[in-house]
Design an enzyme around this catalytic site. Structure first.
Site, PDB file in Angstrom:
ATOM      1  N   LEU A  33       0.854  -1.145   0.154  1.00  0.00           N
ATOM      2  CA  LEU A  33       0.089  -0.107   0.116  1.00  0.00           C
ATOM      3  C   LEU A  33       0.842   1.283   0.128  1.00  0.00           C
ATOM      4  O   LEU A  33       1.875   1.370   0.690  1.00  0.00           O
ATOM      5  CB  LEU A  33      -0.858  -0.088   1.213  1.00  0.00           C
ATOM      6  CG  LEU A  33      -1.950  -0.978   1.245  1.00  0.00           C
ATOM      7  CD1 LEU A  33      -2.666  -1.038   2.420  1.00  0.00           C
ATOM      8  CD2 LEU A  33      -2.701  -1.272   0.170  1.00  0.00           C
ATOM      9  N   HIS A  34       0.414   2.142  -0.861  1.00  0.00           N
ATOM     10  CA  HIS A  34       1.154   3.746  -0.812  1.00  0.00           C
ATOM     11  C   HIS A  34       0.127   4.596  -0.564  1.00  0.00           C
ATOM     12  O   HIS A  34      -1.280   4.334  -0.450  1.00  0.00           O
ATOM     13  CB  HIS A  34       1.689   3.907  -2.159  1.00  0.00           C
ATOM     14  CG  HIS A  34       1.040   3.654  -3.182  1.00  0.00           C
ATOM     15  ND1 HIS A  34      -0.130   4.210  -3.703  1.00  0.00           N
ATOM     16  CD2 HIS A  34       1.042   2.440  -4.125  1.00  0.00           C
ATOM     17  CE1 HIS A  34      -0.571   3.671  -4.836  1.00  0.00           C
ATOM     18  NE2 HIS A  34       0.131   2.647  -5.195  1.00  0.00           N
ATOM     19  N   ASP A  35       0.397   5.992  -0.745  1.00  0.00           N
ATOM     20  CA  ASP A  35      -0.830   7.008  -0.110  1.00  0.00           C
ATOM     21  C   ASP A  35      -1.841   6.932  -1.220  1.00  0.00           C
ATOM     22  O   ASP A  35      -2.785   7.531  -0.805  1.00  0.00           O
ATOM     23  CB  ASP A  35      -0.168   8.184  -0.333  1.00  0.00           C
ATOM     24  CG  ASP A  35       0.864   8.458   0.994  1.00  0.00           C
ATOM     25  OD1 ASP A  35       0.835   7.703   1.784  1.00  0.00           O
ATOM     26  OD2 ASP A  35       1.727   9.522   0.936  1.00  0.00           O
ATOM     27  N   HIS A  37      -3.747   4.343  -2.138  1.00  0.00           N
ATOM     28  CA  HIS A  37      -4.347   3.522  -1.682  1.00  0.00           C
ATOM     29  C   HIS A  37      -5.087   4.052  -0.565  1.00  0.00           C
ATOM     30  O   HIS A  37      -6.306   3.925  -0.408  1.00  0.00           O
ATOM     31  CB  HIS A  37      -3.830   1.923  -1.089  1.00  0.00           C
ATOM     32  CG  HIS A  37      -3.220   1.377  -2.178  1.00  0.00           C
ATOM     33  ND1 HIS A  37      -1.959   1.172  -2.507  1.00  0.00           N
ATOM     34  CD2 HIS A  37      -3.821   0.488  -3.251  1.00  0.00           C
ATOM     35  CE1 HIS A  37      -1.717   0.134  -3.484  1.00  0.00           C
ATOM     36  NE2 HIS A  37      -2.796  -0.171  -3.996  1.00  0.00           N
ATOM     37  N   GLN A  61      -4.904 -12.293 -12.665  1.00  0.00           N
ATOM     38  CA  GLN A  61      -4.638 -11.174 -13.741  1.00  0.00           C
ATOM     39  C   GLN A  61      -3.235 -11.130 -14.131  1.00  0.00           C
ATOM     40  O   GLN A  61      -2.847 -10.037 -14.714  1.00  0.00           O
ATOM     41  CB  GLN A  61      -5.291  -9.989 -13.084  1.00  0.00           C
ATOM     42  CG  GLN A  61      -4.519  -9.587 -11.874  1.00  0.00           C
ATOM     43  CD  GLN A  61      -5.321  -8.436 -10.938  1.00  0.00           C
ATOM     44  OE1 GLN A  61      -6.350  -8.874 -10.460  1.00  0.00           O
ATOM     45  NE2 GLN A  61      -4.764  -7.346 -11.167  1.00  0.00           N
ATOM     46  N   GLY A 146      -9.226   3.473  -8.119  1.00  0.00           N
ATOM     47  CA  GLY A 146      -8.571   4.562  -8.499  1.00  0.00           C
ATOM     48  C   GLY A 146      -8.824   4.894  -9.934  1.00  0.00           C
ATOM     49  O   GLY A 146      -8.707   3.999 -10.761  1.00  0.00           O
ATOM     50  N   LYS A 148      -6.403   6.041 -11.638  1.00  0.00           N
ATOM     51  CA  LYS A 148      -5.083   5.847 -12.335  1.00  0.00           C
ATOM     52  C   LYS A 148      -5.375   4.589 -13.373  1.00  0.00           C
ATOM     53  O   LYS A 148      -4.873   4.702 -14.607  1.00  0.00           O
ATOM     54  CB  LYS A 148      -3.959   5.268 -11.523  1.00  0.00           C
ATOM     55  CG  LYS A 148      -2.605   5.312 -12.047  1.00  0.00           C
ATOM     56  CD  LYS A 148      -1.700   4.949 -11.401  1.00  0.00           C
ATOM     57  CE  LYS A 148      -1.368   3.401 -11.062  1.00  0.00           C
ATOM     58  NZ  LYS A 148      -0.863   2.577 -12.214  1.00  0.00           N
ATOM     59  N   MET A 183       1.173   7.373  -8.499  1.00  0.00           N
ATOM     60  CA  MET A 183       1.633   6.357  -7.485  1.00  0.00           C
ATOM     61  C   MET A 183       1.223   4.961  -7.986  1.00  0.00           C
ATOM     62  O   MET A 183       0.159   4.822  -8.412  1.00  0.00           O
ATOM     63  CB  MET A 183       1.094   6.607  -6.024  1.00  0.00           C
ATOM     64  CG  MET A 183       1.999   7.893  -5.393  1.00  0.00           C
ATOM     65  SD  MET A 183       1.321   8.106  -3.758  1.00  0.00           S
ATOM     66  CE  MET A 183       1.834   9.737  -3.281  1.00  0.00           C
ATOM     67  N   SER A 184       2.192   4.007  -7.677  1.00  0.00           N
ATOM     68  CA  SER A 184       1.989   2.617  -8.030  1.00  0.00           C
ATOM     69  C   SER A 184       2.915   1.635  -7.387  1.00  0.00           C
ATOM     70  O   SER A 184       4.051   2.014  -7.211  1.00  0.00           O
ATOM     71  CB  SER A 184       2.153   2.522  -9.462  1.00  0.00           C
ATOM     72  OG  SER A 184       2.186   1.265  -9.786  1.00  0.00           O
TER      73      SER A 184
HETATM   74  O1  PAF Z   1      -6.051  -2.409  -9.080  1.00  0.00           O
HETATM   75  C1  PAF Z   1      -5.820  -3.416  -8.531  1.00  0.00           C
HETATM   76  O2  PAF Z   1      -4.979  -3.365  -7.393  1.00  0.00           O
HETATM   77  C2  PAF Z   1      -6.246  -5.130  -8.930  1.00  0.00           C
HETATM   78  O3  PAF Z   1      -6.474  -4.813 -10.315  1.00  0.00           O
HETATM   79  C3  PAF Z   1      -7.750  -5.087  -8.323  1.00  0.00           C
HETATM   80  C4  PAF Z   1      -8.711  -4.074  -8.160  1.00  0.00           C
HETATM   81  C5  PAF Z   1      -7.474  -5.282  -6.596  1.00  0.00           C
HETATM   82  C6  PAF Z   1      -8.107  -6.688  -8.614  1.00  0.00           C
HETATM   83  O4  PAF Z   1      -7.024  -7.635  -8.410  1.00  0.00           O
END
Ligand code: PAF
Length: 277
Positions: A33-35, A37, A61, A146, A148, A183-184
């Site tokens: 997690l970052h800002d 999130h 995914q 988000g 983004k 941010m990512s």
């Molecule tokens: O954006 C993300 O972090 C992911 O694609 C999500 C929505 C949590 C699904 O795994």
């Protein structure tokens, strides 16, 4: 702040909350997690009585050549950050989401076609399937995503409409570093020299946006921008396009609901970004 480690613990908790008439908001994440999130939690303030952050790195995914195995799993730091917000009532941290023999997935089309799907054909099937499962397992009344990952947001909105899911979808603006880089969690993979280059993408997006707003021909502006991106040290461009933010259809001239969408490689990192124009 409770930590719920499987769907049974989650169900027991949400059943209690629902009995008490409480509205449940969820923040779906893959952790690290970052800002950005944490801002998603803020955006639920006043819209949910209980907030659940979900942390699950969803194998569905990721393509086999992607970073599933090395995706940063930083649970202790994540818990500390969430605790510090004082806003997170529970963390849903399932170990497994797919039972042995799992064989049903969601295949979104419409806004899922093009852009990410041209380069990551597996991606939205994985996202839609896990997000649907998370909605079911958490009893979510509202979920925040988000901007983004803008196409992802639109795909989820479309899934909710198409499958009549009773979950409200809230969009939260892209949070940027002070130099403009969106941010990512994957920014952590950038080497120091790449980290210097990365914010140039947003500068070029802003210049491009100004030119489109000013009435310059979109195709010319985009191809100049792509040249600038490559000249600035980025490796390759998956896409850098201007579209209608609702339908994601290509836009040839400035429109009220226009948006730039970008996916650009820098070293081993694939940066994605968006900007309303
Ligand atoms: O954006 C993300 O972090 C992911 O694609 C999500 C929505 C949590 C699904 O795994």
């Amino acid at each position: 702040m409770k930590i719920l480690r499987n769907k049974y613990e989650m169900a027991a908790q949400f059943t209690l909350w629902k009995k008490a008439g409480l509205r449940i908001g969820i923040v779906p994440t893959m952790g690290n997690l970052h800002d950005g999130h944490l801002s998603l939690l803020n955006s639920l303030e006043g819209r949910a009585d209980k907030i659940v952050t979900t942390i699950y790195v969803n194998p569905l995914q990721f393509a086999p050549n992607e970073d599933f195995n090395v995706y940063p799993r930083t649970h202790e730091q994540d818990f500390a950050k969430l605790r510090e917000t004082g806003k997170c009532d529970a963390i849903f941290l399932p170990e497994h989401m797919y039972e042995e023999g799992h064989a049903t997935t969601i295949h979104p089309a419409g806004v899922a076609l093009g852009y990410e799907t041209e380069f990551r054909p597996h991606f939205f099937q994985g996202v839609a399937t896990i997000v649907h499962k998370l909605f079911q397992q958490t009893g979510a009344d509202i979920a925040v995503f988000g901007e983004k990952d803008y196409q992802q947001l639109q795909v989820i909105r479309q899934m909710v409409a198409d499958l009549d899911l009773s979950v409200e979808i809230l969009a939260s603006p892209t949070i940027r570093e002070t130099d403009g880089l969106a941010m990512s969690s994957r920014n952590g993979y950038l080497a120091p020299a790449e980290r210097q280059i990365a914010p140039i993408l947003y500068q070029i997006m802003q210049e491009t946006a100004d030119q489109i707003r000013g009435g310059s021909p979109v195709d010319t502006v985009l191809s100049q921008a792509c040249n600038n991106i490559l000249a600035s040290g980025f490796s390759t461009i998956d896409y850098f396009r201007y579209c209608n933010a609702q339908t994601l259809a290509k836009a040839d001239s400035h429109i009220e609901t226009g948006m730039l969408l970008a996916a650009i490689h820098l070293g081993k990192v694939r940066l994605i970004d968006q900007l309303k124009v």
